[in-house]
Design an enzyme around this catalytic site. Structure first.
Site, PDB file in Angstrom:
ATOM      1  CG  ASN A   1      47.532   5.070 -36.222  1.00  0.00           C
ATOM      2  OD1 ASN A   1      47.020   4.458 -35.286  1.00  0.00           O
ATOM      3  ND2 ASN A   1      48.122   6.238 -36.083  1.00  0.00           N
TER       4      ASN A   1
ATOM      5  CG  ASP B   1      38.740  13.928 -34.397  1.00  0.00           C
ATOM      6  OD1 ASP B   1      39.457  13.660 -33.411  1.00  0.00           O
ATOM      7  OD2 ASP B   1      38.192  13.050 -35.092  1.00  0.00           O
TER       8      ASP B   1
ATOM      9  CE  LYS C   1      44.386   8.289 -38.676  1.00  0.00           C
ATOM     10  NZ  LYS C   1      44.194   6.860 -38.745  1.00  0.00           N
TER      11      LYS C   1
ATOM     12  CG  HIS D   1      45.027  12.899 -40.032  1.00  0.00           C
ATOM     13  ND1 HIS D   1      43.708  12.989 -40.366  1.00  0.00           N
ATOM     14  CD2 HIS D   1      45.045  12.298 -38.816  1.00  0.00           C
ATOM     15  CE1 HIS D   1      42.971  12.447 -39.414  1.00  0.00           C
ATOM     16  NE2 HIS D   1      43.759  12.008 -38.479  1.00  0.00           N
ATOM     17  NE  ARG D   2      41.052  14.751 -37.175  1.00  0.00           N
ATOM     18  CZ  ARG D   2      40.435  14.858 -38.346  1.00  0.00           C
ATOM     19  NH1 ARG D   2      40.615  15.932 -39.096  1.00  0.00           N
ATOM     20  NH2 ARG D   2      39.643  13.908 -38.782  1.00  0.00           N
TER      21      ARG D   2
ATOM     22  CD  GLU E   1      44.598   9.653 -35.638  1.00  0.00           C
ATOM     23  OE1 GLU E   1      44.245  10.118 -34.536  1.00  0.00           O
ATOM     24  OE2 GLU E   1      43.799   9.440 -36.565  1.00  0.00           O
TER      25      GLU E   1
ATOM     26  CG  ASP F   1      42.617   5.945 -41.325  1.00  0.00           C
ATOM     27  OD1 ASP F   1      43.804   5.631 -41.506  1.00  0.00           O
ATOM     28  OD2 ASP F   1      42.202   6.464 -40.265  1.00  0.00           O
TER      29      ASP F   1
END
Ligand SMILES: Nc1ncnc2c1ncn2[C@@H]1O[C@H](COP(=O)(O)OP(=O)(O)OP(=O)(O)O)[C@@H](O)[C@H]1O
Ligand SMILES: Nc1ccn([C@H]2C[C@H](O)[C@@H](COP(=O)(O)O)O2)c(=O)n1
Length: 667
Positions: free
Chosen positions: A94, A327, A430, A402-403, A355, A52
């Site tokens: 993204n 998040d 990311k 990613h999370r 995402e 990112d």
């Protein structure tokens, strides 16, 4: 980074040690853009190096910014509010933290720009921001679906008198984008009015604090009205440090809360973020404490340990409004698997436009472990498996998010001791490219849970080639045990020790100062890769390998290669002696003619002279010695699978090994 199709995490048992976090994504991308918009040069330290931020830096360069990058330090010569390039197509991947603020800044500065991203970016709403910018007179067209990127920006006539109205209940990034862009045109006071309840307020606080560092003092009335004072001008602070990513900290906070501590360690210490953090996700600490974690903090560090049985362990279920930690709250969903009772995470509607649709994704993946999950428009309710035997496992889809990947790595602490497969693990690039390396550095598995694949066989059968490629496909470590015998013989000869002197060579082997780096081998810091690869070195290795003392001396060193997440080892006795409990053993062979021809080609390609006949003679002599010695002779393990690759290509041989491996996995 694990650039593999999937990563199998063995069942993990304990955790302990220190983790240094990468820089915050939200702060990094805001600071990079603010530096680009300012007058003067800004040096940004501890920037997150990830997909990112790469997207943001590439866009800034395209816009004419001078950017110097050295590791995680970036120096930017600001444009002073003037674009040098007035026309460009910018790819945003993204990265919402690049797409939204750049759209606003470029729309206000004028020029002709196209902003696009990956397909998921084209599904992430931006209509509320576009509506606000159109009120201001900016020219913006949708190039695809109405309300979504890609966008075309063109110059319009700005109208800055009336207050600008923007919705705050879908994404706080729209407000952030306006707050960061409007100082560029603040010839008089500019007011922003938020419609609807503003979500993710902590991110707006980050924006306001960073704007202040760059000379912009936004006035705020509650969370509904913001005023950018007339005459606001971006000024570089000169130097600025990015703090560690508080959202990334959540995985290690959770780790400390659910894992028994490793011997000699007091849980997990996190460096780079602490009580003084400006990031909203630092309040994850409060949620983790509610669930039972013990957490001490300093200004920029945290120490986490698991509660005692009955006092924090197992974790306690919670019912929490997560609007303030959107998040990091995903991590709570996985912690809920280790809690007594049902956990409810509320006010998380924004998960649906991230995402991926994170509510749907988390629900689907949590169920794979046997959890009962209910999802609503803005909540998720998780009840863990009723008992260890009710746990299941699965291959976790990560949805290019990613999370999702990072959260589910924590499921490897499941009480059923099942491995967890993470599909497309490189999506962590990311925000945290080395996440899994960081995880494995502070976690422990029971030794026999760390998978080992053994590939034994005669000389030049292709063991090394096959083992290295299989290890690469699986993200596992690789042990070339033959190199250790070669090195022992080489080092003994250099020290003037006869190869017949078993005790003498064993003394050398016991403390070999060896280091492997890719395909290179270093002995005492010296590159000996070529020196130990000759046929003579192979024969010398075969000689010393017949001494039982030498074999014993090398045993501990070889066992040390069994590290997370797994090992592929090649040699002569991997499956019979060194790793007798290995999950997969292969005995690789090929006809002497084929092997001699392969070795011949190998030597010729390296510029060595040889004849086919002498090579075949040598390798047959070496095989005979290796098979007939008393100590750990070369032979297939009783439970080995035989693979004759005389007529099999390297690729097909690797596919066969992976197929056998897959067959032994519970996914
Ligand atoms: N299936 C195959 N088909 C053709 N060539 C192969 C195949 N497998 C390996 N080779 C080639 O054979 C040569 C020897 O392979 P490699 O060095 O991996 O063998 P090895 O068994 O590890 O040897 P050593 O016992 O000497 O360590 C290499 O050049 C390799 O590229
Ligand atoms: N596990 C092992 C590995 C190697 N050796 C000995 C016997 C081999 O001839 C010699 C060199 O091995 P290579 O590099 O050719 O694989 O080392 C062994 O005894 N046990």
């Amino acid at each position: 980074m694990f650039d593999v199709e999937y990563l199998d995490i063995p069942p993990l048992a304990k955790a302990g040690g220190t983790v240094r976090l990468p820089g915050s994504k939200s702060i990094s991308n805001r600071v990079l853009l603010l530096a680009a918009l300012s007058h003067g040069k800004t040096t940004v330290h501890d920037v997150l190096v990830s997909d990112d931020t790469a997207v943001m830096l590439a866009a800034l360069k395209q816009l004419g910014c001078s950017v110097q990058k050295k590791g995680d330090t970036v120096s930017i010569e600001g444009l002073g509010g003037q674009l040098l390039t007035k026309k460009a197509s910018l790819f945003m991947g993204n990265a919402g933290t690049a797409m939204r603020p750049l759209t606003a800044a470029l729309a206000l500065l004028g020029g002709e720009f196209e902003l696009s991203g990956i397909p998921r970016m084209h599904e992430r709403p931006i209509g509320d921001l576009v509506d606000a910018l159109r009120q201001l007179g900016c020219g913006i067209d949708y190039l695809g679906n109405e309300g979504f990127p890609p966008l075309r920006l063109y110059p319009g006539t700005l109208k800055l008198d009336a207050p600008i109205r923007v919705r705050g209940d879908v994404s706080s990034q729209f407000l952030t984008a306006l707050l960061m862009a409007l100082p560029l045109v603040a010839v008089h006071d500019i007011r922003i009015e938020v419609i609807g309840e503003l979500i993710s307020r902590p991110y707006i606080e980050i924006t306001l604090k960073l704007l202040k560092r760059f000379g912009i003092d936004v006035q705020r009335e509650g969370w509904e009205r913001f005023t950018i004072p007339a005459g606001s001008q971006y000024r570089s602070p000169g130097e600025i440090h990015v703090e560690g990513d508080a959202s990334s900290a959540s995985y290690f906070i959770a780790l400390g809360a659910i894992a028994a501590p490793t011997k000699g360690q007091k849980g997990i210490k996190i460096l780079g973020v602490g009580a003084d953090s400006i990031q909203g996700d630092i309040r994850f600490v409060e949620a983790a404490r509610m669930m039972g974690a013990h957490i001490d903090s300093t200004a920029n560090s945290l120490r986490i340990s698991r509660g005692k049985p009955g006092e924090g362990w197992p974790l306690k279920a919670i019912d929490l409004d997560c609007n303030h930690i959107p998040d990091a709250a995903m991590t709570l969903a996985v912690m809920a698997l280790y809690a007594e009772g049902t956990t409810v995470l509320r006010n998380i509607a924004s998960w649906r436009v991230k995402e991926t649709d994170r509510i749907a994704a988390m629900a689907c993946e949590l169920r794979k472990f046997g959890a009962t999950v209910e999802e609503g428009a803005d909540y998720i309710r998780i009840t863990p498996p009723a008992s260890p035997s009710a746990w299941a496992t699965g291959a976790i889809h990560t949805y290019d998010d990613h999370r999702v990947a990072m959260c589910f790595s924590l499921a490897a602490f499941n009480p059923a001791q099942l491995p967890v497969r993470i599909l497309d693990p490189k999506c962590v690039a990311k925000t945290f490219p080395d996440y899994f390396e960081a995880l494995f550095a502070v976690t422990e598995a029971e030794n026999d849970h760390i998978p080992v694949i053994c590939i034994d066989g005669p000389t030049a059968s292709g063991k090394g080639t096959l083992a290295a490629l299989a290890a690469h496909r699986l993200g596992y470590h690789y042990l070339d045990s033959g190199a250790l015998y070669r090195l022992s013989a080489f080092a003994a000869a250099q020290a003037g020790i006869s190869l017949d002197d078993g005790d003498g060579v064993a003394g050398i082997a016991r403390t070999l100062p060896v280091r492997f780096k890719g395909e290179k081998v270093f002995l005492d810091g010296k590159d000996v890769s070529d020196a130990i690869r000759t046929e003579a070195a192979g024969m010398a290795a075969s000689k010393v390998s017949a001494h039982p003392q030498v074999r014993t001396a090398l045993l501990e060193l070889q066992h040390g290669f069994r590290c997370l997440p797994g090992l592929v080892a090649d040699g002569r006795d991997m499956g019979t002696v060194v790793f007798p409990g290995a999950q997969l053993k292969i005995y690789l062979t090929a006809s002497a003619e084929h092997r001699a021809e392969r070795r011949y080609k190998q030597l010729i390609s390296k510029g060595n002279s040889a004849t086919l006949a002498s090579i075949q003679q040598d390798l047959e002599a070496r095989d005979a010695r290796d098979m007939s010695r008393k100590a750990a002779p070369l032979k297939p393990a009783d439970d080995a699978k035989l693979l004759d690759n005389s007529y099999l290509s390297i690729e097909n041989s690797v596919d066969q090994v992976i197929e056998w491996w897959q067959g032994s996995r519970p996914f």
